[in-house]
Design an enzyme around this catalytic site. Structure first.
Site, PDB file in Angstrom:
ATOM      1  N   PRO A  59      10.293  -3.775   0.361  1.00  0.00           N
ATOM      2  CG  PRO A  59      10.254  -1.458   0.372  1.00  0.00           C
ATOM      3  CD  PRO A  59       9.767  -2.637  -0.396  1.00  0.00           C
ATOM      4  CB  VAL A  60      12.571  -5.137   5.661  1.00  0.00           C
ATOM      5  CG1 VAL A  60      12.319  -5.369   7.138  1.00  0.00           C
ATOM      6  CG2 VAL A  60      12.580  -6.457   4.909  1.00  0.00           C
ATOM      7  N   GLY A  63       4.412  -3.955   4.047  1.00  0.00           N
ATOM      8  CA  GLY A  63       4.786  -5.324   3.671  1.00  0.00           C
ATOM      9  C   GLY A  63       4.470  -6.351   4.745  1.00  0.00           C
ATOM     10  CE  LYS A 117       0.826   1.231   4.524  1.00  0.00           C
ATOM     11  NZ  LYS A 117       1.614   2.387   4.911  1.00  0.00           N
ATOM     12  CB  SER A 148       0.453  -4.778   7.544  1.00  0.00           C
ATOM     13  OG  SER A 148       1.118  -4.035   8.542  1.00  0.00           O
ATOM     14  CB  ALA A 149       0.596  -6.883   2.717  1.00  0.00           C
ATOM     15  N   GLY A 175       7.427   1.297   4.829  1.00  0.00           N
ATOM     16  CA  GLY A 175       6.238   2.154   4.766  1.00  0.00           C
ATOM     17  C   GLY A 175       5.232   1.687   3.731  1.00  0.00           C
ATOM     18  CG  LEU A 176       6.121   0.290   0.073  1.00  0.00           C
ATOM     19  CD1 LEU A 176       6.875  -0.488  -1.007  1.00  0.00           C
ATOM     20  CD2 LEU A 176       5.201   1.317  -0.591  1.00  0.00           C
ATOM     21  CG  ASP A 219       0.075  -0.583   8.474  1.00  0.00           C
ATOM     22  OD1 ASP A 219       0.306  -1.642   9.077  1.00  0.00           O
ATOM     23  OD2 ASP A 219       0.946   0.144   7.978  1.00  0.00           O
TER      24      ASP A 219
HETATM   25  O1  C5P Z   1      -0.210  -0.735  15.162  1.00  0.00           O
HETATM   26  P1  C5P Z   1       1.246  -1.059  15.035  1.00  0.00           P
HETATM   27  O2  C5P Z   1       1.652  -2.225  15.874  1.00  0.00           O
HETATM   28  O3  C5P Z   1       1.693  -1.180  13.624  1.00  0.00           O
HETATM   29  O4  C5P Z   1       2.019   0.203  15.629  1.00  0.00           O
HETATM   30  C1  C5P Z   1       3.382   0.164  15.950  1.00  0.00           C
HETATM   31  C2  C5P Z   1       3.696   1.314  16.875  1.00  0.00           C
HETATM   32  O5  C5P Z   1       3.569   2.546  16.164  1.00  0.00           O
HETATM   33  C3  C5P Z   1       2.795   1.448  18.079  1.00  0.00           C
HETATM   34  O6  C5P Z   1       3.239   0.695  19.157  1.00  0.00           O
HETATM   35  C4  C5P Z   1       2.867   2.929  18.363  1.00  0.00           C
HETATM   36  O7  C5P Z   1       4.057   3.242  19.072  1.00  0.00           O
HETATM   37  C5  C5P Z   1       3.003   3.535  16.990  1.00  0.00           C
HETATM   38  N1  C5P Z   1       1.693   3.950  16.446  1.00  0.00           N
HETATM   39  C6  C5P Z   1       1.107   5.098  16.946  1.00  0.00           C
HETATM   40  N2  C5P Z   1      -0.104   5.491  16.421  1.00  0.00           N
HETATM   41  C7  C5P Z   1      -0.698   4.785  15.439  1.00  0.00           C
HETATM   42  C8  C5P Z   1      -0.107   3.626  14.913  1.00  0.00           C
HETATM   43  C9  C5P Z   1       1.097   3.234  15.448  1.00  0.00           C
HETATM   44  O8  C5P Z   1       1.650   5.773  17.830  1.00  0.00           O
HETATM   45  N3  C5P Z   1      -1.859   5.219  14.939  1.00  0.00           N
END
Ligand code: C5P
Length: 321
Positions: A84-85, A91, A10, A93-94, A88-89, A126
């Site tokens: 890429p690891v 990856g 994405k 999560s997908a 920001g795409l 995401d």
């Molecule tokens: O949801 P996810 O596990 O991908 O998020 C990783 C980290 O990014 C969270 O622990 C948080 O520190 C930060 N985050 C945030 N606000 C969001 C999404 C992620 O602060 N809306």
């Protein structure tokens, strides 16, 4: 029988960071768009115990830190890493969503939609967008997703500098930066948290209004005004889409700002960081223009790849390999 799936990437078309919440997350408003770059995930159920994640790319964790690990027990998942690891795409999560969908297929069981959403939202903010595909509105911490009218399938060039950006660190940096801005504006320290909240909420409301206006233009039956005639992407840009992470990530990694400028110089109609980076993308008027830009960017030393947006219908059609 093993099942093989494409896990599409994405991009974020605008990402507005709002208030820091008590649960450690930030309120977000973003438009996600799936694109053609993808990993390949193969899921099978074997006799073994525990979870096994296989990936040739040493940077992809194969233990409980991997999002796929958190989705399933007693499965063998092979990830063919192309995205890429920490790019920001989306990856990782997908990959995790493909794992869940692949498991459903292997086990010939289908989870109710609400159950799927609950499981994947618990794993990460995401993931849920990948249960919709196409153009998707993300609110809350990004995990509440709503299908949007599809943008025209534009050609896209993705530039992936060899840098990994940590999302939690980028959020923390954003908080520090906003607090510092308020301090330098002469606000007393005690007032900083409230003022930060007020300001960031205002920004989310502003973009929210822009997006509402964009949506009502798409759906309005009024026999006056621009209506559907205008390019929906240009209207979206006018709604104020921009990625807040650029403010903190570009100063830290100047080459990422340079990559965005290079995309614009190569003819992109719109260019941006995706998520917290490090990937940048540019949108182009035609496949030819995107291919030309890719050649030009590569000559300049950028790791550039041409692809296109993937609509919701294409996403589901191409999911199974
Ligand atoms: O949801 P996810 O596990 O991908 O998020 C990783 C980290 O990014 C969270 O622990 C948080 O520190 C930060 N985050 C945030 N606000 C969001 C999404 C992620 O602060 N809306």
């Amino acid at each position: 029988m093993p099942v093989t799936l494409r896990s599409f990437a994405k991009i974020n078309m605008g990402l507005c960071i709002g208030v820091a919440r008590a649960d450690g997350y930030h309120e977000l408003l973003t438009v996600y768009q799936t694109i053609g770059l993808h990993d390949v995930v193969r899921v099978s159920i074997q006799r073994g115990s525990g979870i096994e994640i296989q990936c040739a790319d040493a940077r992809v964790p194969s233990d409980e830190r991997n999002t796929c690990y958190q989705v399933v027990e007693r499965a063998v998942i092979r990830i063919e890493k192309r995205l890429p690891v920490q790019g920001g795409l989306g990856g990782a999560s997908a990959n995790a969503v493909s794992t869940l969908l692949g498991l459903e297929q292997v086990l010939k069981k289908r989870l109710p939609a609400a159950e799927r959403l609950r499981i994947v939202a618990e794993v990460g903010s995401d993931l849920p967008l990948f249960l919709l595909g196409g153009t998707v509105l993300g609110v809350g911490r990004g995990e509440q997703v709503y299908p949007l009218p599809e943008l025209p399938a534009m050609a896209c060039v993705v530039v992936t500098p060899d840098v990994g950006v940590s999302t939690p660190k980028a959020f923390a940096q954003w908080d520090r930066r906003k607090a510092a801005e308020l301090r330098s504006a002469g606000q007393p320290m005690a007032a900083v948290p409230t003022l930060t909240i007020a300001r960031t909420s205002d920004r989310i409301s502003e973009l929210g209004c822009g997006l509402s206006a964009w949506l009502s233009e798409q759906f309005s039956g009024a026999p006056f005004g621009r209506g559907r005639a205008e390019n929906p992407l240009l209207a979206l840009v006018r709604a104020g889409i921009k990625n807040d992470f650029e403010e903190v990530v570009f100063p830290e990694y100047p080459e990422l700002g340079e990559a965005k400028a290079a995309l614009l110089r190569a003819g992109a109609k719109y260019a941006s960081l995706s998520g917290s980076g490090s990937t940048l993308y540019g949108l182009f008027g035609s496949k030819g223009a995107a291919l030309q830009a890719t050649t030009r960017l590569r000559k300049l030393g950028w790791a550039a790849q041409a692809t296109a947006m993937v609509s919701r219908a294409q996403y589901w059609k191409r999911l199974l390999v």
